[in-house]
Design a protein around this motif. Structure first.
Motif, PDB file in Angstrom:
ATOM      1  N   ILE A 115      91.278 -44.613  47.532  1.00 16.64           N
ATOM      2  CA  ILE A 115      91.034 -45.834  46.830  1.00 16.64           C
ATOM      3  C   ILE A 115      91.050 -45.774  45.246  1.00 16.64           C
ATOM      4  O   ILE A 115      90.819 -46.670  44.599  1.00 16.64           O
ATOM      5  CB  ILE A 115      89.472 -46.125  47.085  1.00 16.64           C
ATOM      6  N   MET A 116      91.370 -44.636  44.893  1.00 14.72           N
ATOM      7  CA  MET A 116      91.413 -44.372  43.455  1.00 14.72           C
ATOM      8  C   MET A 116      92.882 -45.347  42.988  1.00 14.72           C
ATOM      9  O   MET A 116      93.376 -45.323  41.814  1.00 14.72           O
ATOM     10  CB  MET A 116      91.535 -43.337  43.059  1.00 14.72           C
ATOM     11  N   TYR A 172      84.207 -47.609  42.343  1.00 18.03           N
ATOM     12  CA  TYR A 172      84.550 -47.722  40.997  1.00 18.03           C
ATOM     13  C   TYR A 172      83.337 -47.476  40.181  1.00 18.03           C
ATOM     14  O   TYR A 172      83.811 -46.961  38.914  1.00 18.03           O
ATOM     15  CB  TYR A 172      84.689 -49.638  41.111  1.00 18.03           C
ATOM     16  N   TRP A 173      82.060 -47.683  40.584  1.00 15.86           N
ATOM     17  CA  TRP A 173      81.128 -47.091  39.641  1.00 15.86           C
ATOM     18  C   TRP A 173      80.985 -45.866  39.161  1.00 15.86           C
ATOM     19  O   TRP A 173      80.758 -45.814  38.061  1.00 15.86           O
ATOM     20  CB  TRP A 173      79.763 -47.470  40.305  1.00 15.86           C
ATOM     21  N   ARG A 174      81.597 -44.827  40.154  1.00 14.69           N
ATOM     22  CA  ARG A 174      81.555 -43.425  39.839  1.00 14.69           C
ATOM     23  C   ARG A 174      82.718 -43.403  38.583  1.00 14.69           C
ATOM     24  O   ARG A 174      82.556 -42.271  37.809  1.00 14.69           O
ATOM     25  CB  ARG A 174      81.854 -42.904  41.012  1.00 14.69           C
ATOM     26  N   VAL A 175      83.823 -44.104  38.521  1.00 14.41           N
ATOM     27  CA  VAL A 175      84.744 -43.700  37.773  1.00 14.41           C
ATOM     28  C   VAL A 175      84.826 -44.968  36.578  1.00 14.41           C
ATOM     29  O   VAL A 175      85.946 -45.199  36.230  1.00 14.41           O
ATOM     30  CB  VAL A 175      86.231 -43.444  38.356  1.00 14.41           C
ATOM     31  N   ARG A 176      83.931 -45.763  36.429  1.00 16.98           N
ATOM     32  CA  ARG A 176      84.060 -46.900  35.650  1.00 16.98           C
ATOM     33  C   ARG A 176      84.647 -46.499  34.220  1.00 16.98           C
ATOM     34  O   ARG A 176      85.237 -47.310  33.582  1.00 16.98           O
ATOM     35  CB  ARG A 176      82.838 -47.725  35.697  1.00 16.98           C
ATOM     36  N   LYS A 177      83.922 -45.463  33.476  1.00 15.83           N
ATOM     37  CA  LYS A 177      84.450 -45.054  32.331  1.00 15.83           C
ATOM     38  C   LYS A 177      85.718 -44.546  32.331  1.00 15.83           C
ATOM     39  O   LYS A 177      86.567 -44.647  31.205  1.00 15.83           O
ATOM     40  CB  LYS A 177      83.488 -44.030  31.863  1.00 15.83           C
ATOM     41  N   THR A 178      86.319 -44.150  33.273  1.00 11.46           N
ATOM     42  CA  THR A 178      87.590 -43.859  33.472  1.00 11.46           C
ATOM     43  C   THR A 178      88.580 -45.157  33.639  1.00 11.46           C
ATOM     44  O   THR A 178      89.499 -45.227  33.016  1.00 11.46           O
ATOM     45  CB  THR A 178      88.032 -42.935  34.607  1.00 11.46           C
ATOM     46  N   ARG A 219      86.644 -51.343  45.759  1.00 10.14           N
ATOM     47  CA  ARG A 219      85.488 -50.632  46.488  1.00 10.14           C
ATOM     48  C   ARG A 219      84.355 -50.453  45.182  1.00 10.14           C
ATOM     49  O   ARG A 219      84.464 -49.326  44.459  1.00 10.14           O
ATOM     50  CB  ARG A 219      85.532 -49.384  47.196  1.00 10.14           C
ATOM     51  N   TYR A 220      83.356 -51.273  45.075  1.00  9.44           N
ATOM     52  CA  TYR A 220      82.411 -51.014  43.730  1.00  9.44           C
ATOM     53  C   TYR A 220      81.620 -49.919  43.742  1.00  9.44           C
ATOM     54  O   TYR A 220      81.645 -49.519  42.731  1.00  9.44           O
ATOM     55  CB  TYR A 220      81.717 -52.353  43.494  1.00  9.44           C
ATOM     56  N   SER A 221      81.405 -49.279  44.806  1.00 14.09           N
ATOM     57  CA  SER A 221      80.530 -47.992  44.782  1.00 14.09           C
ATOM     58  C   SER A 221      81.603 -46.975  44.117  1.00 14.09           C
ATOM     59  O   SER A 221      80.885 -46.083  43.296  1.00 14.09           O
ATOM     60  CB  SER A 221      79.905 -47.848  45.916  1.00 14.09           C
TER      61      SER A 221
END
Lengths: 401, 485
Positions: A134-135, B357-363, B353-355
């Motif tokens: 998903i990345m 995305y949340w983990r990598v939002r700064k990236t 997938r917002y969960s």
């Protein structure tokens, strides 16, 4: 200390379907066809197979997940069946697992099947895949396989200060040579010889790769039955035994993708795997000892840099070798003797075994004289999964006796 | 006293000649000929109001490096999200920490100046030290409407605070009324407007004098005391009449960029202010008047600090960075007006997938990677184990922002197979100054101009648009660095 796979496993039989846009064949049909030919060649009965490996990559668009598709299709009688998936190196990976299981003494006779049915996607080229889960859409460039490999050419031109015109000339030679070989092969998808002029004038797919610099996608299956050398000799006492000399695999560590040191002009994993493969096979000078090769020519530029990465052409010197005909059918090391991915297309899960099949039929003198490699003794296959900065390189070397 | 610490702007690179629009649509509305002059700035297919605001904000912030910014106010009537804070996306993209205030200002076109006034009030009250205010607009006029010709896409941004201000905020006067000159309902895609003559006679020519006179009376000053008078009105005849009525001389009048950019909504008067500051001298009084559901009038006085910003000419630079968009259907396609066929390959489901995305939002939003504390190697994206083969340390990572680092092209291609709104899809390996590399999309460029070794800068862009769910996903792309001559 391990002494490797050399001379511990023999190929008892192989089968390979015609590759192409096989609109009338399902993945199941392809597996049955490859299996029938393979079993007949091996000279055994189905019940003698003790274990099986299935190689397939895009399970979403064709055969489905797990090992069930192979067991169901061939009605394998409750034997161990596993599925292996490792990008475009999938089939070689499945072959490796089967060979190791024989070498380990776990089984005597093992089946390997590689299959892919790509022509049900509705468009040309490979399906867009979420390679990094998903990345992928979040942080990956909007890229495809040709665009990813095309950059080998821009980086190569920059690294070795070789004008793009010369690289394009050499790449065109690569494709012309493969088409000449494929034209003679009834199993190939594309069976028309092409000219250098056609290649250079073709529409651009991903700069600097034109249409004829790219292999197509197709449907196909290939199978092998492997066993111990003793069993092979007892079943086929009057035939050369085709032995596995080396099986190597190297996987990108992330260094290419994220660390500045990689120049973008070569494939690191191929270099590492090749060094180990020659050591395992007892080859001192591959340029002198390898009789023929089947490399992963997904794109002409991949084949070009692979010549160097396999330590056969000098670094920065592949264009010279190519243009001098070193890899032509009548050259020192004929390459893509069956036509390569260029003419077969690339049903991902089948390609690695199709490459081994091309070496196998040459070693057993089963090809007509016009495409016969003279004095074929050792054949190398190079099966590359992924993209230049994130890949799996699987090599095999097989030979007589 | 609160005031402006820095100004910045962003005008998309592509400019569409209005004659091309008229050529394609004039058969339907021949009267549009009057508006078919000059060119309009057009957001690229991977730009929207949020990405343009980020670009303008970074443009302003680079002149005040290290300033402690406590929040972001974003004004626009074309925000990509109705629910989900647009200013929150901008906050992370420009590299601010989570511990800030942020708000979206929308509705009427005067929201840009209202956001600025609210920020100045907060600073004046001492609740915050510095705030970033940005306004961006990407309004759509229906094909063949006057709005299609008149509107342009642009963004402006200001860093407001109390220290070393280049222009002091002296006061304001506001007017609010439900004047339905332009309007869009909750589901509307295109702007609608009432009759021009009514807007001009009852709106512009009444409200602007009223708000200006209100301010002059409130602070007991004369209009002739002002060096520049900025007001939002693209009607040439009305400007002429207002200038005459109010006594605005040609020297006092600030250009509205109608011929180069177009009417940019909430960003319009702020963009004009950024332009005026480029030419301002210490002691100059500047009056800024917005228009839309009323007016805000803001009164500034330029300080000696303006001299330190003498080289900062954001609007001039943005206007010079231009390329012709020589194709009207390309504009329609980029704006999603014309549903062109991009092939089956473009039909992939792009589901955020917002969960995850949340983990990598700064990236994703801030282009943060990591730097190894043991060997110093910067690496993108997030790694726990150092990618340097000589190092390999585990969990010795510190956050590292790549967004503001210059880079160079190490390899590139132009891909005709990838689904793209502007084929070929261009992407390449970018190596950052100071270390670190990644494969990025390139944008705002043509394949022909690329070469290895070419310098690039990172730009915040829309990475994908999930049509099924109306979601825009953002990431960073590389843009060739062009010296502005």
């Amino acid at each position: 200390m391990t002494d490797g796979i050399r001379d511990k496993v023999a190929i008892l039989g192989m089968g390979c379907t015609r590759f192409g846009e096989l609109w009338e064949s399902s993945a199941e049909d392809l597996m049955v066809d490859a299996f029938k030919a393979c079993l007949e060649d091996a000279g055994i009965e189905k019940k003698q197979i003790q274990a099986a490996w299935l190689g397939t990559h895009y399970e979403e668009v064709n055969v489905g997940k797990g090992s069930i598709p192979l067991a169901f299709t061939l009605k394998l009688p409750h034997i161990p069946v596993s599925r292996s998936e490792n990008f475009c190196a999938t089939a070689t990976e499945a072959f490796r697992a089967a060979c190791y299981s024989v070498a380990a003494g776990a089984y005597d006779i093992v089946l390997v099947m590689g299959v892919e049915k790509l022509k049900d996607t509705g468009y040309g080229g490979l399906p867009t895949g979420a390679w990094r889960g998903i990345m992928s859409y979040m942080i990956e460039a909007n890229r495809t396989a040709p665009g990813s490999f095309a950059q080998l050419a821009t980086a190569y031109s920059s690294k070795w200060a070789i004008p793009m015109e010369r690289i394009k000339d050499a790449m065109a030679h690569v494709s012309v040579k493969s088409h000449a070989n494929g034209a003679m092969n009834p199993r190939a998808h594309l069976r028309r010889p092409i000219t250098k002029e056609q290649v250079l004038k073709a529409p651009m797919i991903a700069y600097p790769l034109g249409l004829f610099d790219c292999c197509g996608v197709s449907d196909g299956a290939a199978a092998a039955i492997v066993t111990t050398p003793q069993i092979a000799r007892s079943i086929k006492p009057n035939q050369d035994t085709i032995m596995v000399k080396s099986l190597q695999i190297a996987v990108s560590s992330g260094e290419e993708a994220f660390h500045d040191a990689w120049d973008g002009a070569h494939v690191m994993s191929t270099r590492k795997a090749a060094t180990k493969a020659y050591e395992e096979a007892g080859i001192k000078d591959p340029r002198e000892e390898i009789s023929m090769m089947e490399v992963h020519d997904c794109f002409s530029v991949t084949e070009l840099v692979t010549y160097e990465d396999l330590h056969i052409s000098p670094k920065g010197g592949a264009c010279n070798d190519v243009l001098e005909g070193f890899y032509d059918l009548d050259g020192k090391i004929p390459c893509q003797v069956d036509g390569g991915l260029k003419c077969f297309g690339h049903p991902i899960g089948a390609s690695g075994l199709r490459m081994i099949f091309a070496m196998y039929e040459q070693l057993l003198d089963r090809v007509p004289p016009e495409r016969k490699v003279k004095n074929a003794r050792l054949g190398l296959t190079h099966n590359l999964g992924g993209i230049p900065w994130m890949n799996i390189c699987a090599l095999s070397i097989i030979g007589r006796g | 006293m609160p005031g402006i610490c820095a100004s910045g702007c962003y005008v998309p690179r592509y400019r569409l000649n209005r004659g091309l629009i008229y050529k394609a649509t004039g058969w339907l509305n021949a009267g549009n000929i009057g508006n078919a002059k000059g060119e309009k700035a057009v957001a690229n297919h991977d730009e929207d109001s949020v990405t343009m605001a980020v670009a303008a904000a970074r443009n302003a912030l680079q002149t005040v490096n290290g300033l402690n910014v406590n929040g972001v106010y974003f004004a626009s009537t074309t925000m990509p999200y109705k629910e989900r804070l647009n200013a929150g996306i901008i906050t992370t993209a420009v590299g601010l920490p989570d511990q800030v205030i942020a708000a979206d200002f929308g509705g009427g076109l005067k929201a840009g100046t209202t956001a600025m006034l609210s920020a100045l009030d907060g600073i004046k009250a001492g609740s915050v030290d510095n705030l970033l205010v940005c306004a961006a607009e990407c309004r759509l006029g229906k094909p063949s409407s006057p709005q299609e010709l008149i509107f342009g896409d642009a963004a402006a941004a200001f860093v407001l605070g109390t220290d070393d201000v280049i222009a002091e905020f002296k006061g304001s006067y506001s007017l609010t009324c439900d004047f339905g000159d332009h309007y869009r309902g909750a589901q509307a895609v295109f702007d609608r407007q009432w009759e021009d003559r009514w807007i001009r006679d009852v709106g512009v020519e009444k409200f602007i004098p009223e708000v200006i006179n209100g301010l002059l009376e409130k602070y007991e000053i004369q209009l002739s005391d002002f060096a520049k008078v900025i007001y939002d009105c693209q009607y040439a005849a009305a400007r002429k009449s207002l200038n005459k009525k109010l006594g605005i001389t040609p020297e006092m009048e600030q250009t509205h960029y109608q011929a180069q950019i177009g009417q940019s909504g909430t960003a319009q008067s702020l963009l004009m202010l950024a332009g005026a500051l480029e030419e301002a001298n210490p002691g100059d009084k500047i009056l800024v008047v917005s228009f839309g559901s009323g007016c805000d009038a803001l009164y500034f006085e330029v300080t000696d600090n303006i001299r330190k910003m003498a080289d900062n000419k954001p609007v001039t630079a943005a206007l010079a960075n231009r390329a012709e968009l020589d194709n009207y259907t390309k504009y329609l396609t980029w704006r999603g007006i014309l549903p062109m066929e991009l092939g089956l390959r473009a039909e992939e489901d792009l589901w955020t997938r917002y969960s995850a995305y949340w983990r990598v939002r700064k990236t994703v939003l801030g282009l943060y990677g990591t730097q190894c504390k043991a060997c110093g190697t910067p690496q993108f994206p997030l790694h726990r184990i150092c990618v340097n083969p000589e190092c390999g340390e585990v969990d010795q990572m510190a956050p590292y922002r790549f967004a503001d680092r210059p880079g160079k092209v190490a390899s590139y291609t132009g891909d005709m197979l990838a689904a793209s709104y502007n084929p070929p899809a261009i992407y390449g390996q970018i190596i950052f100054e100071g270390g670190g590399k990644y494969m990025f999309d390139l944008t705002d460029c043509d394949l022909d101009e690329l070469e290895t070794g070419m310098p690039v800068r990172m730009s915040f862009r829309r990475r994908y648009h999930d049509k099924k769910r109306g979601i825009s996903g953002y990431f960073w792309k590389a843009v060739p660095f062009r010296e502005v001559k």
